[in-house]
Design a protein around this motif. Sequence first.
Motif, PDB file in Angstrom:
ATOM      1  N   ARG A   1       1.019  -1.362  -0.057  1.00  0.00           N
ATOM      2  CA  ARG A   1      -0.128  -0.458  -0.153  1.00  0.00           C
ATOM      3  C   ARG A   1       0.348   1.119  -0.001  1.00  0.00           C
ATOM      4  NH1 ARG A   1      -4.009   0.573   4.945  1.00  0.00           N
ATOM      5  NH2 ARG A   1      -2.154   1.564   5.620  1.00  0.00           N
ATOM      6  N   VAL A   2       2.091   1.285   1.024  1.00  0.00           N
ATOM      7  CA  VAL A   2       2.912   2.320   0.751  1.00  0.00           C
ATOM      8  C   VAL A   2       3.273   2.777  -0.594  1.00  0.00           C
ATOM      9  CG1 VAL A   2       5.517   3.483   1.813  1.00  0.00           C
ATOM     10  CG2 VAL A   2       3.501   1.651   2.994  1.00  0.00           C
ATOM     11  N   MET A   3       3.966   1.741  -1.006  1.00  0.00           N
ATOM     12  CA  MET A   3       4.491   1.622  -3.079  1.00  0.00           C
ATOM     13  C   MET A   3       3.510   2.192  -3.517  1.00  0.00           C
ATOM     14  SD  MET A   3       7.364  -2.106  -2.521  1.00  0.00           S
ATOM     15  CE  MET A   3       7.058  -1.813  -3.779  1.00  0.00           C
ATOM     16  N   GLN A   4       2.209   1.656  -3.822  1.00  0.00           N
ATOM     17  CA  GLN A   4       1.061   2.431  -4.603  1.00  0.00           C
ATOM     18  C   GLN A   4       1.049   3.058  -4.329  1.00  0.00           C
ATOM     19  OE1 GLN A   4      -0.160   1.287  -6.680  1.00  0.00           O
ATOM     20  NE2 GLN A   4       0.676  -1.386  -6.970  1.00  0.00           N
ATOM     21  N   GLN A   5       0.983   3.991  -2.815  1.00  0.00           N
ATOM     22  CA  GLN A   5       0.727   5.871  -2.455  1.00  0.00           C
ATOM     23  C   GLN A   5       1.513   6.677  -2.662  1.00  0.00           C
ATOM     24  OE1 GLN A   5      -0.306   5.174   1.651  1.00  0.00           O
ATOM     25  NE2 GLN A   5      -2.331   4.497   1.938  1.00  0.00           N
ATOM     26  N   LYS A   6       2.903   6.061  -2.650  1.00  0.00           N
ATOM     27  CA  LYS A   6       4.026   6.809  -3.151  1.00  0.00           C
ATOM     28  C   LYS A   6       4.643   6.880  -4.436  1.00  0.00           C
ATOM     29  CE  LYS A   6       3.075   8.869   0.801  1.00  0.00           C
ATOM     30  NZ  LYS A   6       2.877  10.001   1.304  1.00  0.00           N
ATOM     31  N   LYS A   7       3.626   5.414  -5.418  1.00  0.00           N
ATOM     32  CA  LYS A   7       4.231   5.426  -6.646  1.00  0.00           C
ATOM     33  C   LYS A   7       6.291   4.971  -6.271  1.00  0.00           C
ATOM     34  CE  LYS A   7       1.156   7.689  -8.998  1.00  0.00           C
ATOM     35  NZ  LYS A   7       0.073   7.972  -8.311  1.00  0.00           N
ATOM     36  N   LEU A   8       6.222   3.793  -5.771  1.00  0.00           N
ATOM     37  CA  LEU A   8       7.550   3.363  -5.385  1.00  0.00           C
ATOM     38  C   LEU A   8       7.712   2.189  -5.654  1.00  0.00           C
ATOM     39  CD1 LEU A   8       8.114   5.148  -1.991  1.00  0.00           C
ATOM     40  CD2 LEU A   8       8.964   6.313  -3.851  1.00  0.00           C
ATOM     41  N   SER A   9       8.293   2.188  -6.248  1.00  0.00           N
ATOM     42  CA  SER A   9       8.911   0.708  -6.425  1.00  0.00           C
ATOM     43  C   SER A   9      10.488   0.196  -5.759  1.00  0.00           C
ATOM     44  CB  SER A   9      10.115   0.617  -8.053  1.00  0.00           C
ATOM     45  OG  SER A   9      11.864   1.033  -7.722  1.00  0.00           O
ATOM     46  N   PHE A  10      10.512  -1.598  -5.659  1.00  0.00           N
ATOM     47  CA  PHE A  10      10.236  -1.657  -4.469  1.00  0.00           C
ATOM     48  C   PHE A  10      11.787  -1.254  -4.045  1.00  0.00           C
ATOM     49  CE2 PHE A  10      14.116  -4.853  -3.225  1.00  0.00           C
ATOM     50  CZ  PHE A  10      13.983  -5.140  -1.893  1.00  0.00           C
ATOM     51  N   TYR A  11      12.754  -1.267  -5.416  1.00  0.00           N
ATOM     52  CA  TYR A  11      14.571  -0.263  -4.913  1.00  0.00           C
ATOM     53  C   TYR A  11      13.964   0.864  -4.274  1.00  0.00           C
ATOM     54  CZ  TYR A  11      15.294  -4.615  -7.314  1.00  0.00           C
ATOM     55  OH  TYR A  11      16.332  -6.175  -7.551  1.00  0.00           O
ATOM     56  N   ASP A  12      13.038   1.708  -5.387  1.00  0.00           N
ATOM     57  CA  ASP A  12      13.116   3.539  -4.648  1.00  0.00           C
ATOM     58  C   ASP A  12      12.296   2.938  -2.986  1.00  0.00           C
ATOM     59  OD1 ASP A  12      12.927   4.407  -7.347  1.00  0.00           O
ATOM     60  OD2 ASP A  12      11.486   4.075  -7.851  1.00  0.00           O
ATOM     61  N   LEU A  13      11.618   2.434  -2.390  1.00  0.00           N
ATOM     62  CA  LEU A  13      11.651   2.240  -1.582  1.00  0.00           C
ATOM     63  C   LEU A  13      12.607   2.538  -0.033  1.00  0.00           C
ATOM     64  CD1 LEU A  13       9.372   2.676   0.879  1.00  0.00           C
ATOM     65  CD2 LEU A  13       8.908  -0.353   0.498  1.00  0.00           C
ATOM     66  N   LYS A  14      14.187   1.274  -0.847  1.00  0.00           N
ATOM     67  CA  LYS A  14      14.947   0.949  -0.061  1.00  0.00           C
ATOM     68  C   LYS A  14      15.188   1.996  -0.229  1.00  0.00           C
ATOM     69  CE  LYS A  14      17.349  -2.526  -1.418  1.00  0.00           C
ATOM     70  NZ  LYS A  14      19.032  -3.339  -1.844  1.00  0.00           N
TER      71      LYS A  14
ATOM     72  N   VAL B   1      14.796   5.471  -0.380  1.00  0.00           N
ATOM     73  CA  VAL B   1      14.294   7.223   0.489  1.00  0.00           C
ATOM     74  C   VAL B   1      14.021   6.015   1.881  1.00  0.00           C
ATOM     75  CG1 VAL B   1      11.501   5.478   0.577  1.00  0.00           C
ATOM     76  CG2 VAL B   1      12.682   8.105   0.470  1.00  0.00           C
ATOM     77  N   LEU B   2      14.459   4.626   1.915  1.00  0.00           N
ATOM     78  CA  LEU B   2      15.033   4.263   3.740  1.00  0.00           C
ATOM     79  C   LEU B   2      16.277   4.324   4.236  1.00  0.00           C
ATOM     80  CD1 LEU B   2      12.399   1.104   3.623  1.00  0.00           C
ATOM     81  CD2 LEU B   2      11.652   3.502   4.864  1.00  0.00           C
ATOM     82  N   ILE B   3      17.220   4.247   2.958  1.00  0.00           N
ATOM     83  CA  ILE B   3      18.016   4.169   3.415  1.00  0.00           C
ATOM     84  C   ILE B   3      18.409   6.430   4.255  1.00  0.00           C
ATOM     85  CG2 ILE B   3      20.556   4.650   2.908  1.00  0.00           C
ATOM     86  CD1 ILE B   3      19.945   1.665   1.343  1.00  0.00           C
ATOM     87  N   ASN B   4      17.786   6.827   2.784  1.00  0.00           N
ATOM     88  CA  ASN B   4      17.975   8.116   2.794  1.00  0.00           C
ATOM     89  C   ASN B   4      17.156   9.216   3.155  1.00  0.00           C
ATOM     90  OD1 ASN B   4      20.717   7.400   1.046  1.00  0.00           O
ATOM     91  ND2 ASN B   4      19.491   6.763  -0.278  1.00  0.00           N
ATOM     92  N   ASP B   5      15.939   8.656   3.656  1.00  0.00           N
ATOM     93  CA  ASP B   5      15.456  10.005   4.493  1.00  0.00           C
ATOM     94  C   ASP B   5      14.465   9.690   5.226  1.00  0.00           C
ATOM     95  OD1 ASP B   5      13.655  11.799   4.599  1.00  0.00           O
ATOM     96  OD2 ASP B   5      12.355  11.791   2.843  1.00  0.00           O
ATOM     97  N   PRO B   6      15.602   9.564   7.001  1.00  0.00           N
ATOM     98  CA  PRO B   6      14.866   9.788   8.354  1.00  0.00           C
ATOM     99  C   PRO B   6      13.159  10.049   8.127  1.00  0.00           C
ATOM    100  CG  PRO B   6      17.096   9.860   8.393  1.00  0.00           C
ATOM    101  CD  PRO B   6      16.792  10.374   6.406  1.00  0.00           C
ATOM    102  N   ALA B   7      13.179  11.150   7.340  1.00  0.00           N
ATOM    103  CA  ALA B   7      11.866  12.239   7.346  1.00  0.00           C
ATOM    104  C   ALA B   7      11.107  10.651   7.596  1.00  0.00           C
ATOM    105  CB  ALA B   7      11.962  13.338   6.932  1.00  0.00           C
ATOM    106  N   PHE B   8      11.131  10.164   5.849  1.00  0.00           N
ATOM    107  CA  PHE B   8      10.086   9.437   5.140  1.00  0.00           C
ATOM    108  C   PHE B   8       9.637   7.913   6.091  1.00  0.00           C
ATOM    109  CE2 PHE B   8       9.417   5.118   2.794  1.00  0.00           C
ATOM    110  CZ  PHE B   8       8.089   5.764   2.496  1.00  0.00           C
TER     111      PHE B   8
END
Length: 276
Positions: free
Chosen positions: A42-55, A57-64
């Motif tokens: 659901r997070v990936m769909q809402q934010k339009k993130l692929s699996f690699y994009d999600l990884k 942003v999790l690594i580089n954006d603590p606010a996310f």
Amino acid sequence: MLDIPGSLTVNELHELIDLVKSIYGFDFSDYSKASLKRRLLRVMQQKKLSFYDLKHVLINDPAFFQMFLEEITVNVTEMFRDPTFYKALNNQVIPYLSSYQHTKIWCAGCSSGEEVYSLMILLNEAGLRKKSFIYGTDINTEMLNEARKGIYSLRKIKSYAENYQLSGLSGSIIDHFTVLYDAASIHNELKQNTLFSVHNLVSDGVFNEFQLISCRNVFIYFEIKLQERILDLFYKSLAPLGFLCLGTKETIRSDYFRKKFKAINLKENIYQKIGS
């Protein structure tokens, strides 16, 4: 248009679990994999993130991650949810609590505070408010901030009115609130003996001794191993003859812990600690 995958592989799911644990210290490894996978997708769909994009942003954006945590954790709550539970509590547990000089209650996984205030209203109606203290804990800081405010939309409060009546309490739920235009604020006297703070059931330990612990409709999102670990935490946190309240969809499955708790109400899954 970005192609968002419709599923996560088992390896990808475990990779995300390990990533979150190593960077942020939150361990989702014993959460129900089916529930966790649904929420991640659901997070990936809402934010339009692929699996690699999600990884990334999790690594580089603590606010996310804070937003991510709010989406992954479960925040389904309402006042006097499952009214028969509150009726059973009133009839079978409150008489015991009334015999104590002081009562400490832990509402684990309290979300935005509705259950904490429901319990405080119940105690107030029984004349126990002044000698009771409720700790509400959650891992979601945004929900805890909402809980501390104790302000809910008037639409929500009106929708809770039937639950309140079915709980067997007198008067109306609105009697316990001050109306502020399209919102309602819980009376200050009901907020006084409450404390909301962060506590992670997965990794944090005992922080007080309680006469009652309520953790309803949370276990269904955990694997058996994690359920048993948290049951051990609750057992150690309860005073002798203290009460443990689980949701109607929960039960104590472990033979080991069945011997440590006496069933007070099997329909509502209310138990009492055996031994010290």
